[in-house]
Design an enzyme around this catalytic site. Structure first.
Site, mmCIF file in Angstrom:
data_model
loop_
_atom_site.group_PDB
_atom_site.id
_atom_site.type_symbol
_atom_site.label_atom_id
_atom_site.label_comp_id
_atom_site.label_asym_id
_atom_site.label_seq_id
_atom_site.Cartn_x
_atom_site.Cartn_y
_atom_site.Cartn_z
ATOM 1 C CD GLN A 114 -3.219 0.406 0.268
ATOM 2 O OE1 GLN A 114 -3.541 -0.770 0.321
ATOM 3 N NE2 GLN A 114 -3.826 1.265 -0.541
ATOM 4 C CE LYS A 129 -5.591 -3.804 2.674
ATOM 5 N NZ LYS A 129 -5.980 -3.104 1.437
ATOM 6 C CG ASP A 169 -9.055 -5.464 1.489
ATOM 7 O OD1 ASP A 169 -8.460 -4.850 0.595
ATOM 8 O OD2 ASP A 169 -8.884 -6.687 1.687
#
Length: 449
Positions: A114, A129, A169
């Site tokens: 990311q 995350k 997600d």
């Protein structure tokens, strides 16, 4: 062996020693470090400052207990996580994943990827995350709500609109984001910018649900433009049936391609006439059922239980893995080459194993890695943050135009960086060096903190 190669190898060995049990994280490291050696050779100051060691270690790893009560009144417990990996470019930004496979290794790999994905967007966001090993499948709305409330009760201590902005997600859609946001609001205060991927009813962005799927197709659109081609009548294989896969299929149709596959964890569908998008949306978004329902309505389609799209032999030019990490191994990569696939564009995060990715590059395929090709989701999340700051909600057309522009910039950055380092069409090297360069420069300017 050059000094840059020796340095990268030494860092790699130390990371393996310190994180020997974290398979997915080590895979991400092993994919990344060798590709930035050409850049380190031209910039030995970064090796001298040991910057790579700093950038591969998370700034903060948070783990916590999530107790919740099921519908029978029994208490359950799951683990919650947030990996705040790098904030050189801005507040931590990255999704929350609710899935039984979630562990530190998977979240560290996702957060590490990311960093560079977010850097490639050109927007002021760092990398993070999080998530939990909670499984939303088979749970009632009440159970999911109670879990989300308990999860946010703890997570709220570590996030904020200028600190860390989670999104959705796998397993975390608009419903879950709604429950999470409602709890944050009760604990803290009304601040629309603390989560992205919100429902439109309270300051979500139009086009956010479609962004990752549309973005991966836009990336390929600009690649095809360079080749003086378009999508017209090109057959595409797609895996997955969540948001990314669904809207990838939708945009493929809009641009003239023919997507013929989709999948879930139970098996996959092959529909020679093209995936029925309206039926797919009804099954997965409205009824929330399995793909076995698809063939009941489309008897000419074929369902392959317990099998993967990537073992299926069918003539195709395009492949869009949009399900999960490591869904394509070396054997599957060889099947894709045999099928005639020319372009592999990753809608999921690291869906190709390192061996598969290397094979694609060796065989001369256009391999578009996830950190570049699927950056559309986080790009529109950052646009959602901008809209929240302005107290405005942009129209879908404006969001889509901005998304296409960002994906064009990402593609051209990867392409040009690869050429600059004598690795034309190696978009993995181009993406890694371009993302690393931007983050590394920011870290040096800030005193390597």
């Amino acid at each position: 062996m050059t000094n840059a190669s020796e340095y990268a190898k030494n860092v790699q060995e130390k990371i393996h020693q310190r994180n020997s049990h974290e398979t997915e994280f080590l895979q991400a490291i092993d994919e990344f470090l060798p590709t930035i050696i050409p850049f380190l050779e031209n910039h030995p100051e970064y090796a001298a400052q040991n910057l790579v060691s700093l950038i591969t270690e998370p700034e903060r790893v948070i783990q916590f207990r999530v107790p919740w009560q099921d519908d029978q009144g029994n208490w359950q417990v799951n683990r919650g996580y947030r990996i705040q990996f790098n904030s050189a470019l801005g507040p931590y930004k990255g999704g929350l994943r609710f899935h039984p496979s979630v562990n530190l290794s998977i979240l560290k790999f996702l957060a590490f990827e990311q960093i560079f994905k977010n850097a490639l967007t050109g927007l002021p966001i760092g990398g993070g995350k999080g998530g939990s090993d909670f499984d939303p499948k088979g749970k009632s709305d009440g159970e999911i709500m109670r879990f989300c409330q308990s999860f946010m009760l703890e997570l709220s201590k570590y996030i904020g609109p200028n600190t860390d902005i989670p999104a959705g997600d796998i397993g975390v859609g608009k419903r879950e984001i709604g429950y999470l946001y409602g709890t944050y609001k009760r604990i803290k205060q009304y601040d629309a910018g603390v989560l992205t991927g919100k429902p439109l009813e309270f300051w979500g962005s139009k086009g956010r649900a479609e962004a990752t799927g549309y973005g991966v197709v836009y990336f390929v659109k600009h690649l095809l433009n360079d080749l003086n081609e378009d999508f017209h009548q090109k057959v595409a294989m797609v895996s997955g049936s969540g948001n990314v896969a669904t809207y990838c299929i939708e945009k493929l149709y809009q641009l003239g391609a023919l997507p013929v596959t989709c999948s879930d964890s139970s098996g996959f569908i092959y529909d020679e006439e093209g995936i029925d998008l309206a039926l797919l949306k009804d099954i997965k978004e409205v009824r929330r059922e399995r793909l076995t329902e698809y063939v009941k309505a489309r008897p000419n389609a074929k369902y392959f239980p317990g099998e993967t799209v990537w073992d299926f032999e069918v003539a195709a030019e395009l492949a869009f893995p949009c399900a999960t990490q490591n869904e394509i191994g070396l054997d599957q990569a060889k099947v894709l080459v045999k099928n005639g696939v020319r372009i592999v564009a990753e809608g999921a995060n690291m869906p190709s194993s390192l061996e598969a990715a290397d094979y694609f590059i060796e065989e001369g395929l256009y391999y578009c890695p996830g950190k570049a090709a699927n950056a559309g989701g986080v790009a529109v999340s950052a646009l959602e943050m901008s809209q929240n700051s302005q107290r405005l909600q942009w129209e879908t057309e404006k969001v889509d135009q901005e998304l296409d522009k960002i994906m064009k910039n990402i593609y051209e950055n990867c392409r040009d960086t690869a050429k600059e380092h004598q690795a034309e069409n190696n978009f993995m090297l181009g993406a890694n060096i371009a993302g690393f360069k931007r983050v590394a420069e920011a870290m040096v300017i800030q005193g390597l903190v």
